[in-house]
Design a protein around this motif. Sequence first.
Motif, PDB file in Angstrom:
ATOM      1  N   GLY A   6     -15.736 -15.634  76.614  1.00 49.67           N
ATOM      2  CA  GLY A   6     -16.725 -16.237  77.496  1.00 49.67           C
ATOM      3  C   GLY A   6     -17.473 -15.243  78.364  1.00 49.67           C
ATOM      4  O   GLY A   6     -18.446 -15.608  79.028  1.00 49.67           O
ATOM      5  N   GLY A   7     -17.033 -14.000  78.398  1.00 53.52           N
ATOM      6  CA  GLY A   7     -17.710 -12.961  79.176  1.00 53.52           C
ATOM      7  C   GLY A   7     -18.477 -12.005  78.274  1.00 53.52           C
ATOM      8  O   GLY A   7     -18.937 -12.389  77.196  1.00 53.52           O
ATOM      9  N   VAL A   8     -18.598 -10.777  78.717  1.00 54.36           N
ATOM     10  CA  VAL A   8     -19.388  -9.801  77.964  1.00 54.36           C
ATOM     11  C   VAL A   8     -18.481  -8.963  77.075  1.00 54.36           C
ATOM     12  O   VAL A   8     -17.312  -8.717  77.398  1.00 54.36           O
ATOM     13  N   PRO A   9     -19.001  -8.499  75.936  1.00 51.64           N
ATOM     14  CA  PRO A   9     -18.226  -7.585  75.088  1.00 51.64           C
ATOM     15  C   PRO A   9     -18.119  -6.211  75.753  1.00 51.64           C
ATOM     16  O   PRO A   9     -18.800  -5.942  76.744  1.00 51.64           O
ATOM     17  N   LYS A  10     -17.292  -5.361  75.189  1.00 52.93           N
ATOM     18  CA  LYS A  10     -17.102  -4.024  75.739  1.00 52.93           C
ATOM     19  C   LYS A  10     -17.012  -3.008  74.606  1.00 52.93           C
ATOM     20  O   LYS A  10     -16.512  -3.318  73.522  1.00 52.93           O
ATOM     21  N   ALA A  11     -17.505  -1.808  74.882  1.00 54.60           N
ATOM     22  CA  ALA A  11     -17.472  -0.728  73.901  1.00 54.60           C
ATOM     23  C   ALA A  11     -16.900   0.515  74.563  1.00 54.60           C
ATOM     24  O   ALA A  11     -16.858   0.621  75.792  1.00 54.60           O
ATOM     25  N   VAL A  12     -16.476   1.462  73.744  1.00 60.77           N
ATOM     26  CA  VAL A  12     -15.924   2.700  74.300  1.00 60.77           C
ATOM     27  C   VAL A  12     -16.172   3.857  73.350  1.00 60.77           C
ATOM     28  O   VAL A  12     -16.022   3.729  72.138  1.00 60.77           O
ATOM     29  N   PRO A  13     -16.612   5.002  73.893  1.00 59.01           N
ATOM     30  CA  PRO A  13     -16.585   6.251  73.124  1.00 59.01           C
ATOM     31  C   PRO A  13     -15.272   6.953  73.460  1.00 59.01           C
ATOM     32  O   PRO A  13     -15.002   7.279  74.615  1.00 59.01           O
ATOM     33  N   GLY A  14     -14.432   7.164  72.468  1.00 59.78           N
ATOM     34  CA  GLY A  14     -13.102   7.693  72.738  1.00 59.78           C
ATOM     35  C   GLY A  14     -12.814   8.980  72.007  1.00 59.78           C
ATOM     36  O   GLY A  14     -13.606   9.464  71.197  1.00 59.78           O
ATOM     37  N   ARG A  15     -11.644   9.532  72.294  1.00 61.98           N
ATOM     38  CA  ARG A  15     -11.232  10.760  71.616  1.00 61.98           C
ATOM     39  C   ARG A  15     -10.874  10.475  70.159  1.00 61.98           C
ATOM     40  O   ARG A  15     -10.437   9.382  69.811  1.00 61.98           O
ATOM     41  N   TYR A  16     -11.051  11.443  69.301  1.00 64.92           N
ATOM     42  CA  TYR A  16     -10.537  11.363  67.929  1.00 64.92           C
ATOM     43  C   TYR A  16      -9.878  12.691  67.544  1.00 64.92           C
ATOM     44  O   TYR A  16      -8.692  12.763  67.357  1.00 64.92           O
ATOM     45  N   ASP A  17     -10.687  13.757  67.422  1.00 57.43           N
ATOM     46  CA  ASP A  17     -10.127  15.089  67.242  1.00 57.43           C
ATOM     47  C   ASP A  17     -11.114  16.097  67.827  1.00 57.43           C
ATOM     48  O   ASP A  17     -12.031  15.714  68.546  1.00 57.43           O
ATOM     49  N   LYS A  18     -10.931  17.368  67.538  1.00 58.88           N
ATOM     50  CA  LYS A  18     -11.778  18.380  68.178  1.00 58.88           C
ATOM     51  C   LYS A  18     -13.145  18.523  67.520  1.00 58.88           C
ATOM     52  O   LYS A  18     -13.964  19.314  67.988  1.00 58.88           O
ATOM     53  N   ARG A  19     -13.403  17.763  66.469  1.00 60.18           N
ATOM     54  CA  ARG A  19     -14.734  17.751  65.857  1.00 60.18           C
ATOM     55  C   ARG A  19     -15.449  16.421  66.044  1.00 60.18           C
ATOM     56  O   ARG A  19     -16.671  16.367  65.982  1.00 60.18           O
ATOM     57  N   ARG A  20     -14.675  15.342  66.261  1.00 57.74           N
ATOM     58  CA  ARG A  20     -15.269  14.009  66.270  1.00 57.74           C
ATOM     59  C   ARG A  20     -14.805  13.188  67.467  1.00 57.74           C
ATOM     60  O   ARG A  20     -13.736  13.431  68.014  1.00 57.74           O
ATOM     61  N   ILE A  21     -15.659  12.217  67.831  1.00 60.11           N
ATOM     62  CA  ILE A  21     -15.261  11.175  68.766  1.00 60.11           C
ATOM     63  C   ILE A  21     -15.242   9.858  68.004  1.00 60.11           C
ATOM     64  O   ILE A  21     -15.634   9.799  66.829  1.00 60.11           O
ATOM     65  N   SER A  22     -14.783   8.807  68.657  1.00 59.90           N
ATOM     66  CA  SER A  22     -14.732   7.493  68.015  1.00 59.90           C
ATOM     67  C   SER A  22     -15.562   6.491  68.805  1.00 59.90           C
ATOM     68  O   SER A  22     -15.814   6.679  69.999  1.00 59.90           O
ATOM     69  N   VAL A  23     -15.995   5.441  68.132  1.00 56.35           N
ATOM     70  CA  VAL A  23     -16.687   4.330  68.783  1.00 56.35           C
ATOM     71  C   VAL A  23     -15.968   3.044  68.400  1.00 56.35           C
ATOM     72  O   VAL A  23     -15.716   2.786  67.216  1.00 56.35           O
ATOM     73  N   ASP A  24     -15.643   2.248  69.413  1.00 58.40           N
ATOM     74  CA  ASP A  24     -14.969   0.974  69.176  1.00 58.40           C
ATOM     75  C   ASP A  24     -15.668  -0.111  69.986  1.00 58.40           C
ATOM     76  O   ASP A  24     -16.309   0.172  71.013  1.00 58.40           O
ATOM     77  N   LEU A  25     -15.549  -1.333  69.524  1.00 57.85           N
ATOM     78  CA  LEU A  25     -16.156  -2.497  70.170  1.00 57.85           C
ATOM     79  C   LEU A  25     -15.120  -3.601  70.221  1.00 57.85           C
ATOM     80  O   LEU A  25     -14.425  -3.858  69.230  1.00 57.85           O
ATOM     81  N   VAL A  26     -15.001  -4.258  71.370  1.00 57.62           N
ATOM     82  CA  VAL A  26     -14.127  -5.417  71.462  1.00 57.62           C
ATOM     83  C   VAL A  26     -14.980  -6.621  71.838  1.00 57.62           C
ATOM     84  O   VAL A  26     -15.777  -6.580  72.778  1.00 57.62           O
ATOM     85  N   ALA A  27     -14.853  -7.682  71.049  1.00 60.37           N
ATOM     86  CA  ALA A  27     -15.624  -8.919  71.236  1.00 60.37           C
ATOM     87  C   ALA A  27     -14.830 -10.050  70.601  1.00 60.37           C
ATOM     88  O   ALA A  27     -13.793  -9.830  69.971  1.00 60.37           O
ATOM     89  N   ASP A  28     -15.311 -11.271  70.778  1.00 62.50           N
ATOM     90  CA  ASP A  28     -14.662 -12.397  70.110  1.00 62.50           C
ATOM     91  C   ASP A  28     -14.654 -12.176  68.599  1.00 62.50           C
ATOM     92  O   ASP A  28     -15.550 -11.531  68.038  1.00 62.50           O
ATOM     93  N   ASP A  29     -13.639 -12.728  67.955  1.00 63.92           N
ATOM     94  CA  ASP A  29     -13.557 -12.744  66.507  1.00 63.92           C
ATOM     95  C   ASP A  29     -14.918 -13.138  65.927  1.00 63.92           C
ATOM     96  O   ASP A  29     -15.544 -14.097  66.379  1.00 63.92           O
ATOM     97  N   PHE A  30     -15.379 -12.396  64.926  1.00 64.00           N
ATOM     98  CA  PHE A  30     -16.705 -12.652  64.365  1.00 64.00           C
ATOM     99  C   PHE A  30     -16.816 -14.032  63.724  1.00 64.00           C
ATOM    100  O   PHE A  30     -17.921 -14.478  63.408  1.00 64.00           O
TER     101      PHE A  30
END
Length: 241
Positions: free
Chosen positions: A145-169
């Motif tokens: 019922g609120g807003v979704p959220k995203a995050v740029p996170g750690r992965y390794d020393k060459r890459r970062i990660s992107v994740d999204l949390v929201a209601d089930d599609f």
Amino acid sequence: MVRALAVGVVALLTGCAPALAASGQVHATHTVTVEGELVNHWTIDEPGDCGIVGDGTLTVKFQTTQIARVLPYIDKFASSETGHFGSWIIGTPLPPHAIKDRGWIKASGTITRVDNTAPRPSSDGSPCDPVDKQGCGELPLKLHGGVPKAVPGRYDKRRISVDLVADDFEFPRKPCGSGTLTGWSDFRFVGGDRESGVLRITMPRESRLKRRRVVRVTGSDHKRRGGNDVTRRATVTFKKL
């Protein structure tokens, strides 16, 4: 897992943090924003009389809306998602000398469902019930019922990660077809990390973030499985403060 790290694992980095103010305190050097898109071209072919046949598209778009001040850098001692030491950190400074992984950032977005299916004709020519398309079209992307959220996170020393949390599609559970993918990081159907499902993006050298006022990094992946053909793209933008 990226979700656990993003919630706020704190690392004391008195000797490692590269952004020290004159007082010796760590401080943010950039703002960060994330935008992304996921498209699932799905198909279905139910056997038998009046079985559902056809295809459709599920499209999710999002962008962060919250100002997030961060300190991006490589920590050669930090644990990575590959089981080795050394990782990019998109950190939130905790003065005077501590840093934690940046947590979830508020976002806005849309989810659009297109259902082109129809019933297979019956063998005896009797009419079939039409496919119910309730729930099709564009709706705001939500999280409980609120807003979704995203995050740029750690992965390794060459890459970062992107994740999204929201209601089930598949929510709200209307008859409109949407494929069997349930979320941005549904590792069964996406081409990212096979355990977490996050999208991985290659980062430039640290010196590029120090020299340029704006740095954008983009990544994508693609996977076909079980009638789902999923493509994801995301862009992470760093702006110097």
